[in-house]
Structures are given as structure tokens and as C-alpha cells.
Design a protein around this motif. Sequence first.
Motif, mmCIF file in Angstrom:
data_model
loop_
_atom_site.group_PDB
_atom_site.id
_atom_site.type_symbol
_atom_site.label_atom_id
_atom_site.label_comp_id
_atom_site.label_asym_id
_atom_site.label_seq_id
_atom_site.Cartn_x
_atom_site.Cartn_y
_atom_site.Cartn_z
ATOM 1 N N ASP A 19 -8.838 -41.077 63.838
ATOM 2 C CA ASP A 19 -8.482 -41.009 62.459
ATOM 3 C C ASP A 19 -7.017 -41.585 62.557
ATOM 4 O OD1 ASP A 19 -7.734 -41.029 59.920
ATOM 5 O OD2 ASP A 19 -8.399 -39.146 59.527
ATOM 6 N N SER A 20 -6.748 -42.876 62.320
ATOM 7 C CA SER A 20 -5.446 -43.665 62.445
ATOM 8 C C SER A 20 -5.017 -43.969 60.912
ATOM 9 C CB SER A 20 -5.715 -44.756 63.445
ATOM 10 O OG SER A 20 -6.656 -45.670 62.631
ATOM 11 N N SER A 21 -5.622 -43.439 60.041
ATOM 12 C CA SER A 21 -5.069 -43.788 58.721
ATOM 13 C C SER A 21 -3.603 -43.377 58.460
ATOM 14 C CB SER A 21 -6.195 -43.250 57.579
ATOM 15 O OG SER A 21 -6.411 -41.937 57.848
ATOM 16 N N PRO A 22 -3.306 -42.101 58.812
ATOM 17 C CA PRO A 22 -1.761 -41.843 58.524
ATOM 18 C C PRO A 22 -0.915 -42.867 58.848
ATOM 19 C CG PRO A 22 -2.986 -40.014 59.048
ATOM 20 C CD PRO A 22 -3.833 -41.200 59.589
ATOM 21 N N ASP A 23 -1.066 -43.324 60.253
ATOM 22 C CA ASP A 23 -0.112 -44.332 60.682
ATOM 23 C C ASP A 23 -0.329 -45.562 60.445
ATOM 24 O OD1 ASP A 23 1.198 -42.342 62.298
ATOM 25 O OD2 ASP A 23 -0.349 -42.276 63.636
ATOM 26 N N LEU A 24 -1.476 -46.043 60.294
ATOM 27 C CA LEU A 24 -1.483 -47.388 59.554
ATOM 28 C C LEU A 24 -1.201 -47.385 58.041
ATOM 29 C CD1 LEU A 24 -5.472 -48.033 60.839
ATOM 30 C CD2 LEU A 24 -3.288 -49.046 61.486
ATOM 31 N N THR A 25 -1.295 -46.577 57.263
ATOM 32 C CA THR A 25 -0.825 -46.418 55.980
ATOM 33 C C THR A 25 0.695 -46.650 56.097
ATOM 34 O OG1 THR A 25 -2.502 -45.057 55.263
ATOM 35 C CG2 THR A 25 -0.421 -44.988 53.920
ATOM 36 N N ALA A 26 1.561 -45.667 56.947
ATOM 37 C CA ALA A 26 2.961 -45.721 57.038
ATOM 38 C C ALA A 26 3.423 -47.334 57.252
ATOM 39 C CB ALA A 26 3.308 -44.725 58.044
ATOM 40 N N ALA A 27 2.689 -47.836 58.264
ATOM 41 C CA ALA A 27 3.068 -49.219 58.751
ATOM 42 C C ALA A 27 2.746 -50.127 57.693
ATOM 43 C CB ALA A 27 2.142 -49.534 59.855
ATOM 44 N N LEU A 28 1.717 -50.044 56.968
ATOM 45 C CA LEU A 28 1.521 -50.984 55.828
ATOM 46 C C LEU A 28 2.488 -51.000 55.121
ATOM 47 C CD1 LEU A 28 -0.333 -53.103 54.365
ATOM 48 C CD2 LEU A 28 -1.723 -51.319 53.612
ATOM 49 N N ASN A 29 2.817 -49.581 54.525
ATOM 50 C CA ASN A 29 3.892 -49.252 53.407
ATOM 51 C C ASN A 29 5.239 -49.775 53.613
ATOM 52 O OD1 ASN A 29 1.988 -48.600 51.461
ATOM 53 N ND2 ASN A 29 2.370 -46.460 52.109
ATOM 54 N N VAL A 30 5.635 -49.917 54.972
ATOM 55 C CA VAL A 30 6.741 -50.385 55.478
ATOM 56 C C VAL A 30 6.837 -51.958 55.472
ATOM 57 C CG1 VAL A 30 8.200 -50.852 57.694
ATOM 58 C CG2 VAL A 30 7.452 -48.620 57.111
ATOM 59 N N ALA A 31 5.732 -52.620 55.860
ATOM 60 C CA ALA A 31 5.463 -53.984 55.517
ATOM 61 C C ALA A 31 5.357 -54.510 54.025
ATOM 62 C CB ALA A 31 4.128 -54.500 56.386
ATOM 63 N N LEU A 32 4.795 -53.699 53.059
ATOM 64 C CA LEU A 32 5.043 -53.979 51.810
ATOM 65 C C LEU A 32 6.251 -54.197 51.289
ATOM 66 C CD1 LEU A 32 1.665 -52.427 50.616
ATOM 67 C CD2 LEU A 32 1.934 -54.717 51.104
ATOM 68 N N ASP A 33 6.971 -52.896 51.606
ATOM 69 C CA ASP A 33 8.306 -52.568 51.034
ATOM 70 C C ASP A 33 9.343 -53.798 51.681
ATOM 71 O OD1 ASP A 33 10.381 -50.823 49.909
ATOM 72 O OD2 ASP A 33 11.149 -51.113 51.927
ATOM 73 N N ALA A 34 9.065 -54.352 52.818
ATOM 74 C CA ALA A 34 9.800 -55.546 53.428
ATOM 75 C C ALA A 34 9.612 -56.675 52.608
ATOM 76 C CB ALA A 34 9.434 -55.749 54.752
ATOM 77 N N VAL A 35 8.476 -56.720 51.649
ATOM 78 C CA VAL A 35 8.434 -57.909 50.722
ATOM 79 C C VAL A 35 8.433 -57.646 49.218
ATOM 80 C CG1 VAL A 35 7.394 -59.439 52.750
ATOM 81 C CG2 VAL A 35 5.810 -57.866 51.246
ATOM 82 N N GLY A 36 8.995 -56.467 49.035
ATOM 83 C CA GLY A 36 9.213 -56.154 47.591
ATOM 84 C C GLY A 36 7.960 -55.660 47.112
ATOM 85 N N ARG A 37 6.843 -55.053 47.733
ATOM 86 C CA ARG A 37 5.715 -54.587 46.985
ATOM 87 C C ARG A 37 5.385 -53.204 46.913
ATOM 88 N NH1 ARG A 37 2.117 -59.113 46.707
ATOM 89 N NH2 ARG A 37 3.393 -60.819 46.671
ATOM 90 N N PRO A 38 4.887 -52.536 46.030
ATOM 91 C CA PRO A 38 4.551 -51.091 45.709
ATOM 92 C C PRO A 38 3.815 -50.690 47.097
ATOM 93 C CG PRO A 38 3.345 -52.335 44.353
ATOM 94 C CD PRO A 38 3.949 -53.515 44.779
ATOM 95 N N ALA A 39 3.889 -49.264 47.149
ATOM 96 C CA ALA A 39 3.375 -48.755 48.323
ATOM 97 C C ALA A 39 1.901 -48.492 48.059
ATOM 98 C CB ALA A 39 3.908 -47.470 48.896
#
Length: 231
Positions: A19-39
Motif C-alpha cells: 500500500d504505497s498510496s500515502p507516499d504516492l499521494t504526497a509526491a503527486l501533491n508536491v508535483a501539482l503544487d509545483a505547477v500551481g494546482r490544488p492537492a
Amino acid sequence: MVRSLPETVVFDLDGTLVDSSPDLTAALNVALDAVGRPAVDPVTVRHLVGHGARVLIERGLALSGGGDEDVIARALPAFLDYYRAHVADSSQPYPGAEAALDALAAAGTTLAICTNKPVALSRALIAALGWNGRFAANLGGDSLAVRKPDPAHLLATIAAAGGTVARTIYVGDTAVDVAAARAARVPVIVAGFGFADKPPAQLGGDAVIDHFDALIPTLTRLKGTVSHDAY
């Protein structure tokens, strides 16, 4: 001697063994934040996983209007850089997974990984979990020119593990996994606790398990109904 278990068992990784969903979620939200998108919330992310990092980024961006190649080109490195450094901060094997792997290895079954995760990240996660040496082969989404659901990805994993199609069963959690197994003519067990975006029973697998305690009995049953003459 007639084997009660398949000679080779190939596993998907995210949503199947781990169950890697917590770390994948954190990484995705870092990426979305980098381009000004919501978590994005973790429950949503569970249903976006399965086609590799780039598609995960594309699906994450689609939730807030999509993104062109320039946006993806900025978001993807942010995802990968963060995830490399935090690949197993909160990721955990599913309950019973390690015991099932131990039992299969003790029975002489060869184990392998076929994942759409980049192979370097797959290896990093395996190492962080203390699983080095458990798997005879580990092919990621960038190991070949194709990836799941292309059957060549699964077939190459079986070959790399020294197995044969007639003596292999695959375990995955999404429609991508089932499609790859069907095209490769390999029986497939669906992990019902994984990242599928539809009810597991609707994915078309040969069986569904809701806990790893059910894996070995299910493997035994399926092995008795497919390719019996190969053993």
C-alpha cells in the motif's frame, strides 16, 4: 512429484504487495503544487495509479483542467525527485504479504515483480522494505519499450525469472494487470484490497482475494485447473 503451487508467481507492486498510496499521494501533491494546482486526496489517488508516473501526473492534472506537455514536463521531475527521497516513508506491505511470500519461497516457487513503476523506484521501494533477494526478476515500466497492459511486459518478466507461461500465475489489482495477464494467457488473481477504480469482481480475473491469507489456497486451486499437464 506433483507440485501443488505454480512454479512461478509474478506480482504487481503498488496496490498488490504494497500500500504505497500515502507516499504516492504526497509526491503527486508536491508535483501539482509545483505547477500551481490544488492537492488531491489519498482516496482519489488510489484510483489514479497503475500506468506509471507520467500517467499519474496526467490524471492528477486532469482533475483541475488538464495540462499540456510543458506543464507535465515541469510536474513530472518534481514528482520523481520527491518520491525518490520518500519512497517508503509511509508505504507498507499489505497484511499477510510477507508471510505469503515466505511460504511461497519455502515451497520452491519463484517470485517476480512486474510493475509500471519506473524500475529504479521499484528497486528502491523493494530495498527500503528489506525485500532484496526475494524476487528473481523485477521489471518496471521503463525496463522495456512497452509496459502493461502490453503482454510483452509480463512475458519478459516471466522469462527473466526463468519461468514459463504454462507454469505461472500473476497477481495484480487493476484492469491493467488483468488485461496484461489475459493477453499473455496467464491466469490472474485480483487483489481486492488494491487500487482498482471499479469493483474487483468486475475486473475479469480468475479469482479475487481480500487478504493475503487467501493467496496460497487460491494459487493451489487455480494451479489445479490450468496447465495441469505442464506439471
